[in-house]
Design a protein around this motif. Sequence first.
Motif, PDB file in Angstrom:
ATOM      1  N   ALA A  32      30.980  53.032  18.600  1.00  6.33           N
ATOM      2  CA  ALA A  32      29.913  53.498  19.477  1.00  6.33           C
ATOM      3  C   ALA A  32      29.568  54.954  19.186  1.00  6.33           C
ATOM      4  N   GLN A  33      30.579  55.759  18.943  1.00  2.47           N
ATOM      5  CA  GLN A  33      30.335  57.168  18.625  1.00  2.47           C
ATOM      6  C   GLN A  33      29.517  57.288  17.343  1.00  2.47           C
ATOM      7  N   GLY A  38      23.413  59.272  15.773  1.00  2.00           N
ATOM      8  CA  GLY A  38      22.033  59.434  15.336  1.00  2.00           C
ATOM      9  C   GLY A  38      21.019  59.307  16.453  1.00  2.00           C
ATOM     10  N   VAL A  39      21.437  58.748  17.574  1.00  2.00           N
ATOM     11  CA  VAL A  39      20.538  58.543  18.705  1.00  2.00           C
ATOM     12  C   VAL A  39      20.544  59.744  19.637  1.00  2.00           C
ATOM     13  N   TYR A  40      21.674  60.425  19.721  1.00  2.03           N
ATOM     14  CA  TYR A  40      21.825  61.504  20.688  1.00  2.03           C
ATOM     15  C   TYR A  40      20.734  62.560  20.593  1.00  2.03           C
ATOM     16  N   ALA A  55      26.945  50.953  24.130  1.00  6.52           N
ATOM     17  CA  ALA A  55      27.294  50.586  22.755  1.00  6.52           C
ATOM     18  C   ALA A  55      28.761  50.167  22.660  1.00  6.52           C
ATOM     19  N   LEU A  56      29.631  50.883  23.354  1.00  8.52           N
ATOM     20  CA  LEU A  56      31.054  50.551  23.372  1.00  8.52           C
ATOM     21  C   LEU A  56      31.257  49.151  23.944  1.00  8.52           C
ATOM     22  N   ALA A  57      30.592  48.856  25.038  1.00 10.98           N
ATOM     23  CA  ALA A  57      30.731  47.542  25.676  1.00 10.98           C
ATOM     24  C   ALA A  57      30.245  46.435  24.745  1.00 10.98           C
TER      25      ALA A  57
END
Length: 89
Positions: A32-33, A38-40, A55-57
Motif C-alpha cells: 500500500a505504501q 505516487g498518489v500522495y 489500499a492496505l485492505a
Amino acid sequence: MSGELKRELHDLVNALGGGVREVHYRPAHDAAQEICSGVYETIPIRFHDLVHEAALAGYAAALADSERGKLDDQVRTRLELIDDLENGG
C-alpha cells in the motif's frame, strides 16, 4: 469535508480491512505504501491515511483470496495465454 463524512469513510475502510490477518499486515502495508507513494502528491494530505488504509485492505484481501485458492483459475488462464503466445499461438 465534514467530520461525519470523514468518520463514515474511515468506518468503511476499516470494514474493508476488518479481516486483515496479522500475517498479511506487513506485506499489505508495504504494498500500500508503494502504491500510494505516487498518489500522495495528487491528493490532499488529509486523505493520505484513508487512501493508504483502503489500499492496505484491498491488498490484504487479495492475499487472503490467493491463500484460499480463489484466484487459481485466473492465474491458470493467464499462464495458458502466456504459454500460447510463447509457443506461437
